[in-house]
Structure formats: structure tokens, C-alpha cells
Design a protein around this motif. Structure first.
Motif, PDB file in Angstrom:
ATOM      1  N   ILE A 114     -13.012  -3.298   0.542  1.00  0.00           N
ATOM      2  CA  ILE A 114     -12.245  -2.729  -0.569  1.00  0.00           C
ATOM      3  C   ILE A 114     -11.006  -2.024  -0.015  1.00  0.00           C
ATOM      4  CG2 ILE A 114     -14.237  -2.511  -2.095  1.00  0.00           C
ATOM      5  CD1 ILE A 114     -14.432   0.420  -1.291  1.00  0.00           C
ATOM      6  N   ASP A 115     -10.127  -1.614  -0.903  1.00  0.00           N
ATOM      7  CA  ASP A 115      -8.884  -0.940  -0.533  1.00  0.00           C
ATOM      8  C   ASP A 115      -9.180   0.283   0.335  1.00  0.00           C
ATOM      9  OD1 ASP A 115      -6.440   0.456  -0.442  1.00  0.00           O
ATOM     10  OD2 ASP A 115      -5.926  -0.076  -2.494  1.00  0.00           O
ATOM     11  N   GLY A 116      -8.566   0.344   1.516  1.00  0.00           N
ATOM     12  CA  GLY A 116      -8.809   1.433   2.447  1.00  0.00           C
ATOM     13  C   GLY A 116      -8.225   2.763   2.043  1.00  0.00           C
ATOM     14  N   ARG A 117      -7.343   2.788   1.076  1.00  0.00           N
ATOM     15  CA  ARG A 117      -6.745   4.070   0.673  1.00  0.00           C
ATOM     16  C   ARG A 117      -7.761   5.048   0.097  1.00  0.00           C
ATOM     17  NH1 ARG A 117      -1.739   1.500  -2.406  1.00  0.00           N
ATOM     18  NH2 ARG A 117      -3.448   0.129  -2.909  1.00  0.00           N
ATOM     19  N   ARG A 118      -8.941   4.545  -0.278  1.00  0.00           N
ATOM     20  CA  ARG A 118      -9.945   5.445  -0.862  1.00  0.00           C
ATOM     21  C   ARG A 118     -10.451   6.476   0.138  1.00  0.00           C
ATOM     22  NH1 ARG A 118     -14.931   4.732   0.599  1.00  0.00           N
ATOM     23  NH2 ARG A 118     -15.480   2.881   1.765  1.00  0.00           N
ATOM     24  N   THR A 119     -10.337   6.191   1.449  1.00  0.00           N
ATOM     25  CA  THR A 119     -10.793   7.153   2.456  1.00  0.00           C
ATOM     26  C   THR A 119      -9.640   7.900   3.110  1.00  0.00           C
ATOM     27  OG1 THR A 119     -10.812   5.489   4.211  1.00  0.00           O
ATOM     28  CG2 THR A 119     -12.875   5.817   2.986  1.00  0.00           C
ATOM     29  N   ALA A 120      -8.420   7.679   2.624  1.00  0.00           N
ATOM     30  CA  ALA A 120      -7.255   8.349   3.207  1.00  0.00           C
ATOM     31  C   ALA A 120      -7.075   9.721   2.573  1.00  0.00           C
ATOM     32  CB  ALA A 120      -5.998   7.505   2.992  1.00  0.00           C
ATOM     33  N   GLY A 121      -6.605  10.667   3.359  1.00  0.00           N
ATOM     34  CA  GLY A 121      -6.233  11.967   2.814  1.00  0.00           C
ATOM     35  C   GLY A 121      -4.985  11.833   1.964  1.00  0.00           C
ATOM     36  N   ASN A 136      -2.520   0.720   4.572  1.00  0.00           N
ATOM     37  CA  ASN A 136      -2.628  -0.589   3.930  1.00  0.00           C
ATOM     38  C   ASN A 136      -3.635  -1.403   4.732  1.00  0.00           C
ATOM     39  OD1 ASN A 136      -2.307  -2.987   2.543  1.00  0.00           O
ATOM     40  ND2 ASN A 136      -0.390  -3.507   3.560  1.00  0.00           N
ATOM     41  N   ASN A 137      -4.895  -1.235   4.403  1.00  0.00           N
ATOM     42  CA  ASN A 137      -5.960  -2.018   5.030  1.00  0.00           C
ATOM     43  C   ASN A 137      -7.107  -2.152   4.054  1.00  0.00           C
ATOM     44  OD1 ASN A 137      -7.389   0.408   5.092  1.00  0.00           O
ATOM     45  ND2 ASN A 137      -7.672   0.437   7.287  1.00  0.00           N
ATOM     46  N   ARG A 138      -8.180  -2.766   4.510  1.00  0.00           N
ATOM     47  CA  ARG A 138      -9.390  -2.899   3.705  1.00  0.00           C
ATOM     48  C   ARG A 138     -10.530  -2.333   4.532  1.00  0.00           C
ATOM     49  NH1 ARG A 138      -8.823  -4.982  -0.873  1.00  0.00           N
ATOM     50  NH2 ARG A 138     -10.797  -6.047  -1.049  1.00  0.00           N
ATOM     51  N   GLU A 139     -11.561  -1.839   3.843  1.00  0.00           N
ATOM     52  CA  GLU A 139     -12.700  -1.236   4.526  1.00  0.00           C
ATOM     53  C   GLU A 139     -13.998  -1.748   3.931  1.00  0.00           C
ATOM     54  OE1 GLU A 139     -12.025   2.970   4.141  1.00  0.00           O
ATOM     55  OE2 GLU A 139     -10.370   2.926   5.576  1.00  0.00           O
ATOM     56  N   LEU A 140     -14.988  -1.849   4.793  1.00  0.00           N
ATOM     57  CA  LEU A 140     -16.311  -2.270   4.361  1.00  0.00           C
ATOM     58  C   LEU A 140     -16.806  -1.305   3.289  1.00  0.00           C
ATOM     59  CD1 LEU A 140     -18.710  -4.213   4.876  1.00  0.00           C
ATOM     60  CD2 LEU A 140     -19.516  -2.579   6.581  1.00  0.00           C
ATOM     61  N   THR A 141     -17.344  -1.862   2.220  1.00  0.00           N
ATOM     62  CA  THR A 141     -17.863  -1.020   1.150  1.00  0.00           C
ATOM     63  C   THR A 141     -19.003  -0.148   1.653  1.00  0.00           C
ATOM     64  OG1 THR A 141     -19.395  -2.750   0.484  1.00  0.00           O
ATOM     65  CG2 THR A 141     -17.299  -2.673  -0.677  1.00  0.00           C
ATOM     66  N   PHE A 160     -15.613   0.631   8.866  1.00  0.00           N
ATOM     67  CA  PHE A 160     -15.254  -0.675   9.410  1.00  0.00           C
ATOM     68  C   PHE A 160     -14.001  -1.138   8.686  1.00  0.00           C
ATOM     69  CE2 PHE A 160     -19.580  -0.095  10.593  1.00  0.00           C
ATOM     70  CZ  PHE A 160     -19.656  -0.655  11.857  1.00  0.00           C
ATOM     71  N   SER A 161     -12.911  -1.237   9.435  1.00  0.00           N
ATOM     72  CA  SER A 161     -11.624  -1.571   8.829  1.00  0.00           C
ATOM     73  C   SER A 161     -11.235  -3.013   9.125  1.00  0.00           C
ATOM     74  CB  SER A 161     -10.535  -0.622   9.333  1.00  0.00           C
ATOM     75  OG  SER A 161     -10.361  -0.749  10.725  1.00  0.00           O
ATOM     76  N   ARG A 162     -10.500  -3.564   8.183  1.00  0.00           N
ATOM     77  CA  ARG A 162     -10.007  -4.936   8.289  1.00  0.00           C
ATOM     78  C   ARG A 162      -8.513  -4.922   7.967  1.00  0.00           C
ATOM     79  NH1 ARG A 162     -12.094 -10.552   6.718  1.00  0.00           N
ATOM     80  NH2 ARG A 162     -10.149 -11.633   6.252  1.00  0.00           N
ATOM     81  N   ALA A 187      -1.012  -2.707   7.833  1.00  0.00           N
ATOM     82  CA  ALA A 187      -0.785  -1.708   8.873  1.00  0.00           C
ATOM     83  C   ALA A 187      -1.245  -0.359   8.336  1.00  0.00           C
ATOM     84  CB  ALA A 187       0.697  -1.647   9.235  1.00  0.00           C
ATOM     85  N   TYR A 188      -1.288   0.609   9.226  1.00  0.00           N
ATOM     86  CA  TYR A 188      -1.589   1.994   8.830  1.00  0.00           C
ATOM     87  C   TYR A 188      -0.560   2.844   9.552  1.00  0.00           C
ATOM     88  CZ  TYR A 188      -4.715   5.933   7.569  1.00  0.00           C
ATOM     89  OH  TYR A 188      -5.275   7.083   7.042  1.00  0.00           O
TER      90      TYR A 188
END
Length: 172
Positions: free
Chosen positions: A27-34, A42-47, A83-85, A91-92
Motif C-alpha cells: 500500500i501507499d508508503g505515506r501512511r507511515t511517514a511523519g 513515494n514508495n509502497r509498503e507491505l500491509t 518492508f518497502s517497495r 524515491a524517498y
């Protein structure tokens, strides 16, 4: 205050992790970003799932058994990794990690003094995606083989440069 550790993950563990991640939901990695980091992530992360817990335990067990990691980090606790993809174009940008993790759950909240990136993808399978860490003496770029880890202070500015081909997987 940086450490690159070769072969943190055994080849069999690395293969098992990659195989499970191939079929996993990201899923969208921004959910774990401060708040500040969300604008450059701008990445994806394991649910959050049983897969993440099981794979995370493999990574944590490997780190806990590594003498170099323990001597450098002196860890009191390890968090189950994210786990990031990064697919092509992802990029981040420059950011620091949150100083306290799990602040919404005071009973399990913890200080976040060090960050660890365990590289999971074979270098030939992607281009770009280097981890760059800004230190008081300059930037250090890391592009190690799969299974290697990099440990660095979480308050140092760091980034994952754009992936220009393939897919970059990591446990952070």
C-alpha cells in the motif's frame, strides 16, 4: 556513526522473504511517514499483516544474532521492520525519521535512535535506489548486495534516490 554489515540475512532467508514479498499486497508508503516526510515519500509498503510479522521476525532474529550489529547498536528493542517497495520512478526524498515511534500507543512507544536498512533485492534486478545518508562530514551513498544492512542515526538526513529500472525491496 555509520555501519555497513555484510550478509546479515542468510541466502535461504533472503530467498524466502523475496518469494513471499512477490505475492504480497503493498500500500501507499505515506501512511507511515511523519508530517514532514509525507511530502517527499513515494514508495509502497507491505500491509500490516501476518506476513509482515513473520518476515519481520526473520529480519529481527538475523540482526539480533549479528555480533557487529549488537556491538554497534547496543539495541534494547527492535521494531518489526517495514518492508518497502520502490518501483521505477519511486524515491524517498531527504528526511529524518520520527524520534519516537508508536506515540499513539504509549505502552509500546519507543525512542528511535538508529535506523537500519536491510537490502533485499539483487543489485542486477534494479538501477538507482541508493541509500544516501548525510553526516557532519558529508554524504555517504550505499548500494550494497542483497542481504547486507546499513545502520545509521535516524536523525541524520537521508534519502532513497529514484529507482530508474526494476524494483528495489528493503526492510527498514
Amino acid at each position: 556513526m555509520l555501519l555497513e554489515i555484510p550478509e546479515v540475512l542468510a541466502p535461504a532467508d533472503l530467498a524466502r522473504i523475496r518469494e513471499r514479498l512477490r505475492a504480497a499486497d503493498f500500500i501507499d508508503g505515506r501512511r507511515t511517514a511523519g508530517n514532514l516526510a509525507a511530502g517527499v515519500k513515494n514508495n509502497r509498503e507491505l500491509t500490516p499483516s501476518q506476513d509482515r510479522l513473520e518476515l519481520g521476525k526473520v529480519v529481527c532474529t538475523a540482526l539480533s544474532a549479528n555480533v557487529a550489529f549488537n556491538n554497534f547498536a547496543l539495541p534494547r528493542r527492535l521494531m518489526i521492520p517495514i518492508f518497502s517497495r520502490y518501483d521505477e520512478g519511486m524515491a524517498y526524498g531527504l528526511h529524518t525519521d520520527e524520534g519516537i515511534l508508536g506515540i499513539d500507543s504509549p505502552a509500546t512507544a519507543m525512542r528511535n535512535d538508529l535506523a537500519v536498512t536491510v537490502f533485499l533485492s539483487e543489485r542486477a534486478s534494479y538501477e538507482g535506489g541508493q541509500l544516501s545518508v548525510m553526516t557532519p562530514v558529508g554524504a555517504h551513498s550505499f548500494d550494497p548486495p542483497a542481504g547486507h544492512a546499513v545502520v545509521y542515526p535516524s536523525h541524520y538526513l537521508h534519502e532513497v534516490r529514484p529507482v530508474t529500472r526494476g524494483v528495489r525491496l528493503a526492510a527498514v
